[in-house]
Motif scaffolding. Sequence first.
Motif, mmCIF file in Angstrom:
data_model
loop_
_atom_site.group_PDB
_atom_site.id
_atom_site.type_symbol
_atom_site.label_atom_id
_atom_site.label_comp_id
_atom_site.label_asym_id
_atom_site.label_seq_id
_atom_site.Cartn_x
_atom_site.Cartn_y
_atom_site.Cartn_z
ATOM 1 N N THR A 15 3.356 15.894 -15.676
ATOM 2 C CA THR A 15 1.907 15.887 -15.907
ATOM 3 C C THR A 15 1.532 14.795 -16.905
ATOM 4 O O THR A 15 0.566 14.046 -16.694
ATOM 5 N N LEU A 16 2.310 14.697 -17.985
ATOM 6 C CA LEU A 16 2.008 13.653 -18.979
ATOM 7 C C LEU A 16 2.191 12.267 -18.383
ATOM 8 O O LEU A 16 1.442 11.337 -18.690
ATOM 9 N N TRP A 17 3.185 12.127 -17.515
ATOM 10 C CA TRP A 17 3.448 10.845 -16.863
ATOM 11 C C TRP A 17 2.264 10.445 -15.977
ATOM 12 O O TRP A 17 1.941 9.279 -15.824
ATOM 13 N N LEU A 18 1.600 11.469 -15.397
ATOM 14 C CA LEU A 18 0.494 11.192 -14.479
ATOM 15 C C LEU A 18 -0.759 10.695 -15.187
ATOM 16 O O LEU A 18 -1.509 9.897 -14.633
ATOM 17 N N VAL A 19 -0.981 11.194 -16.411
ATOM 18 C CA VAL A 19 -2.275 10.936 -17.063
ATOM 19 C C VAL A 19 -2.649 9.458 -17.104
ATOM 20 O O VAL A 19 -3.743 9.085 -16.666
ATOM 21 N N PRO A 20 -1.767 8.559 -17.578
ATOM 22 C CA PRO A 20 -2.198 7.158 -17.613
ATOM 23 C C PRO A 20 -2.276 6.516 -16.227
ATOM 24 O O PRO A 20 -2.722 5.375 -16.103
ATOM 25 N N ARG A 21 -1.839 7.228 -15.188
ATOM 26 C CA ARG A 21 -1.825 6.648 -13.847
ATOM 27 C C ARG A 21 -3.005 7.084 -12.989
ATOM 28 O O ARG A 21 -3.087 6.732 -11.824
ATOM 29 N N LEU A 22 -3.931 7.857 -13.564
ATOM 30 C CA LEU A 22 -4.989 8.442 -12.731
ATOM 31 C C LEU A 22 -5.801 7.380 -11.996
ATOM 32 O O LEU A 22 -6.093 7.525 -10.816
ATOM 33 N N SER A 23 -6.165 6.277 -12.698
ATOM 34 C CA SER A 23 -7.029 5.302 -12.017
ATOM 35 C C SER A 23 -6.235 4.545 -10.957
ATOM 36 O O SER A 23 -6.772 4.158 -9.927
ATOM 37 N N ARG A 24 -4.925 4.351 -11.197
ATOM 38 C CA ARG A 24 -4.125 3.687 -10.161
ATOM 39 C C ARG A 24 -4.000 4.574 -8.925
ATOM 40 O O ARG A 24 -3.991 4.099 -7.793
ATOM 41 N N LEU A 25 -3.926 5.895 -9.154
ATOM 42 C CA LEU A 25 -3.883 6.813 -8.013
ATOM 43 C C LEU A 25 -5.156 6.706 -7.186
ATOM 44 O O LEU A 25 -5.121 6.782 -5.958
ATOM 45 N N ASP A 26 -6.293 6.523 -7.875
ATOM 46 C CA ASP A 26 -7.552 6.356 -7.128
ATOM 47 C C ASP A 26 -7.471 5.136 -6.219
ATOM 48 O O ASP A 26 -7.969 5.159 -5.097
ATOM 49 N N VAL A 27 -6.853 4.063 -6.699
ATOM 50 C CA VAL A 27 -6.730 2.852 -5.879
ATOM 51 C C VAL A 27 -5.764 3.108 -4.719
ATOM 52 O O VAL A 27 -6.024 2.711 -3.578
ATOM 53 N N ILE A 28 -4.651 3.801 -4.998
ATOM 54 C CA ILE A 28 -3.683 4.096 -3.942
ATOM 55 C C ILE A 28 -4.349 4.905 -2.835
ATOM 56 O O ILE A 28 -4.075 4.713 -1.642
ATOM 57 N N ALA A 29 -5.295 5.779 -3.212
ATOM 58 C CA ALA A 29 -5.965 6.623 -2.221
ATOM 59 C C ALA A 29 -6.819 5.807 -1.252
ATOM 60 O O ALA A 29 -7.230 6.316 -0.218
ATOM 61 N N LEU A 30 -7.099 4.548 -1.566
ATOM 62 C CA LEU A 30 -7.891 3.717 -0.658
ATOM 63 C C LEU A 30 -7.060 3.250 0.528
ATOM 64 O O LEU A 30 -7.571 2.605 1.438
ATOM 65 N N GLY A 31 -5.775 3.533 0.520
ATOM 66 C CA GLY A 31 -4.915 3.119 1.628
ATOM 67 C C GLY A 31 -4.187 1.831 1.283
ATOM 68 O O GLY A 31 -4.607 1.083 0.405
ATOM 69 N N ARG A 32 -3.100 1.581 2.001
ATOM 70 C CA ARG A 32 -2.224 0.480 1.646
ATOM 71 C C ARG A 32 -2.903 -0.894 1.626
ATOM 72 O O ARG A 32 -2.790 -1.612 0.622
ATOM 73 N N PRO A 33 -3.625 -1.302 2.693
ATOM 74 C CA PRO A 33 -4.146 -2.679 2.678
ATOM 75 C C PRO A 33 -5.081 -2.948 1.498
ATOM 76 O O PRO A 33 -4.943 -3.973 0.828
ATOM 77 N N VAL A 34 -6.004 -2.019 1.261
ATOM 78 C CA VAL A 34 -6.954 -2.224 0.166
ATOM 79 C C VAL A 34 -6.233 -2.172 -1.185
ATOM 80 O O VAL A 34 -6.484 -2.988 -2.075
ATOM 81 N N ALA A 35 -5.298 -1.243 -1.320
ATOM 82 C CA ALA A 35 -4.593 -1.105 -2.592
ATOM 83 C C ALA A 35 -3.754 -2.352 -2.885
ATOM 84 O O ALA A 35 -3.736 -2.846 -4.014
ATOM 85 N N VAL A 36 -3.076 -2.875 -1.868
ATOM 86 C CA VAL A 36 -2.277 -4.087 -2.081
ATOM 87 C C VAL A 36 -3.196 -5.249 -2.453
ATOM 88 O O VAL A 36 -2.913 -6.032 -3.361
ATOM 89 N N ASN A 37 -4.330 -5.326 -1.778
ATOM 90 C CA ASN A 37 -5.290 -6.373 -2.111
ATOM 91 C C ASN A 37 -5.717 -6.275 -3.564
ATOM 92 O O ASN A 37 -5.938 -7.289 -4.229
ATOM 93 N N LEU A 38 -5.832 -5.050 -4.080
ATOM 94 C CA LEU A 38 -6.272 -4.876 -5.464
ATOM 95 C C LEU A 38 -5.112 -4.969 -6.444
ATOM 96 O O LEU A 38 -5.274 -4.681 -7.630
ATOM 97 N N GLY A 39 -3.935 -5.352 -5.963
ATOM 98 C CA GLY A 39 -2.837 -5.660 -6.882
ATOM 99 C C GLY A 39 -1.889 -4.518 -7.163
ATOM 100 O O GLY A 39 -1.099 -4.588 -8.102
ATOM 101 N N ILE A 40 -1.944 -3.454 -6.351
ATOM 102 C CA ILE A 40 -0.994 -2.353 -6.540
ATOM 103 C C ILE A 40 0.363 -2.775 -5.979
ATOM 104 O O ILE A 40 0.435 -3.300 -4.872
ATOM 105 N N ARG A 41 1.446 -2.542 -6.764
ATOM 106 C CA ARG A 41 2.781 -2.793 -6.223
ATOM 107 C C ARG A 41 3.142 -1.587 -5.381
ATOM 108 O O ARG A 41 3.691 -0.607 -5.875
ATOM 109 N N TRP A 42 2.781 -1.643 -4.117
ATOM 110 C CA TRP A 42 2.710 -0.453 -3.277
ATOM 111 C C TRP A 42 4.000 0.342 -3.264
ATOM 112 O O TRP A 42 4.025 1.521 -3.587
ATOM 113 N N ARG A 43 5.088 -0.304 -2.907
ATOM 114 C CA ARG A 43 6.323 0.448 -2.718
ATOM 115 C C ARG A 43 6.785 1.108 -4.021
ATOM 116 O O ARG A 43 7.097 2.305 -4.039
ATOM 117 N N ALA A 44 6.765 0.350 -5.109
ATOM 118 C CA ALA A 44 7.225 0.900 -6.379
ATOM 119 C C ALA A 44 6.327 2.058 -6.821
ATOM 120 O O ALA A 44 6.811 3.117 -7.240
#
Lengths: 319, 252
Positions: A193-222
């Motif tokens: 749970t503590l590990w998740l807290v700083p990742r909340l906004s990145r999770l929102d980006v991941i929820a947009l799906g792979r193409p959009v998330a990769v475009n926004l700079g998410i290192r998808w696989r990792a």
Amino acid sequence: MPHERRARLALLVLGLLALGAILAFMTLGARGNWGFVLPFRGRKLLGLLLVGHAVACSTVLFQTVTANRILTPAIMGFDSLFVLCSTVLVALFGSAAVAGLDPRLVFGLNVLLMVGASMALYLWLFGGEERSLHRLLLIGVVFGIFLRMLAEFVQRLLDPNEFMVLSDMLFASFGTIPPTLLGIAVAAVAGVTLWLVPRLSRLDVIALGRPVAVNLGIRWRAEVLSVLAAVSVLVAVSAALVGPVLFFGLIAASLAHLAVGQSAHRYLLPAASLVGIIMLVGGQTVLERVFAFNIALGILVEFAGGITFIALLIGKGRR
Amino acid sequence: MIEISNLCKSYGAAPVLHDVSLSLPRGGITSLIGPNGAGKSTLLSLIARLIAPDSGSVTVDGLDVTRAPGPVLARRLAILRQENHLVARLTVRELVGFGRFPHSAGRLTPQDRAAIDRALDYLELAPLADRFIDQLSGGQRQRAFVAMVLAQDTDYLLLDEPLNNLDMKHAQAMMRLLASAARELGKTVILVLHDINFASCHSDRIVAMRQGRIFAAGTPAQIVTPDLLGELYEMQIAVREIDGQRIALFYG
């Protein structure tokens, strides 16, 4: 913004309901010595809180990385993976060795095995470019059954004595939460749970799906693999404490979506966790006090969850 | 500058791109045209590292797109694909706000908010800003996604059929907007277009693709000719010059 206010209001209401359920669970029908009642029920309560939170969060996270609302780790056979891993541990090292070990160590080994296996599974199923949701759903359900069958098959190969030890390890339900594992379960769930807290906004980006998330700079696989490792730990905790629950996460996640009406994880995850806690703690209270322990909570939860699953499938099909 | 060298990609056994090499200079509008299945969208996705090439490489300003860190690339290059299916439930403003993620990592600063408002205004989305995406029409949704990549404020903008679902008025407004982004803000815009006349009227360069290869590349005057288009699309296409613009006629 009005929908932000709505989400906050939903969290407040869910929080109050959860608090009410906890109070009712701890105090209703208590007779005799509070010094005995409180720690006794407290341990049970802790188990239910952990499972509610772990299952709900793992479902929301899994749905985020797979960009769908129907698949859950349980439907994909993640908790059967837990049973399979325990079975394999006993089959490989023998019951004497496993029974002699600290249950926490066995649990830890099991989690490691699960994290590895679930990642391999994910890379195989979701690796590369996108797949159709319906095909995934089909593969997922079939794969879940396959894992369950595989676990049963290995169990049949075991010596009856070994099998006894194994069923002891796996015999958990909402009524009989093993107290030895509570400590390590608290640590694992709190850590994730503590590990998740700083990742909340990145999770929102991941929820947009792979193409959009990769475009926004998410290192998808990792990113996805690390979220999946977190999911595996949460599923392992719940499977070790109460055994496999197939549809519970699905209701918790679906109700949380309904309650907050939007997809920001800072609202969605707490809401799902609160819904899970309300259902488990409230449900257990009602069962213990109204039905006098005559029905198992697991059955009720699965019944409601199965209906949710069918409703979601039909709803998706119509759109 | 985008350098594409010896790029190959196949899906399963079906080859989509054969040994494509191309260099696209900075600035201006480049349109990719060609028949269905020519590999245009695949090329765009490869440039934007959405899919991995089988062999060959793509560099953007010297950065190899398969190796450069995601966030660095996301501040330099934005891509919007054709199909954008959203599972998440978001308002238009929230979606456009995600365009600022590479800059702000989720915490919007006043500059981010200003950039979001600008993008909403450019695409005439301000009145719809608080509507949920799933309540919009196809064209409105398309504009919301374009506003998102515009808010990303990158030097390179890659759009796969940005005119999809747009009516004439909004299609024209979109092309004019992209043209002004290229001319006034110095952005490099690369589009996949099916409407050859939009490509002819607004592009600085046209790259024609066919069967996974570059068929021709040049200015609209060089590409929009009856012979070249006729061979590219395997049909008869007349080209007339009307008010100084080359218009292809193929409706009759």
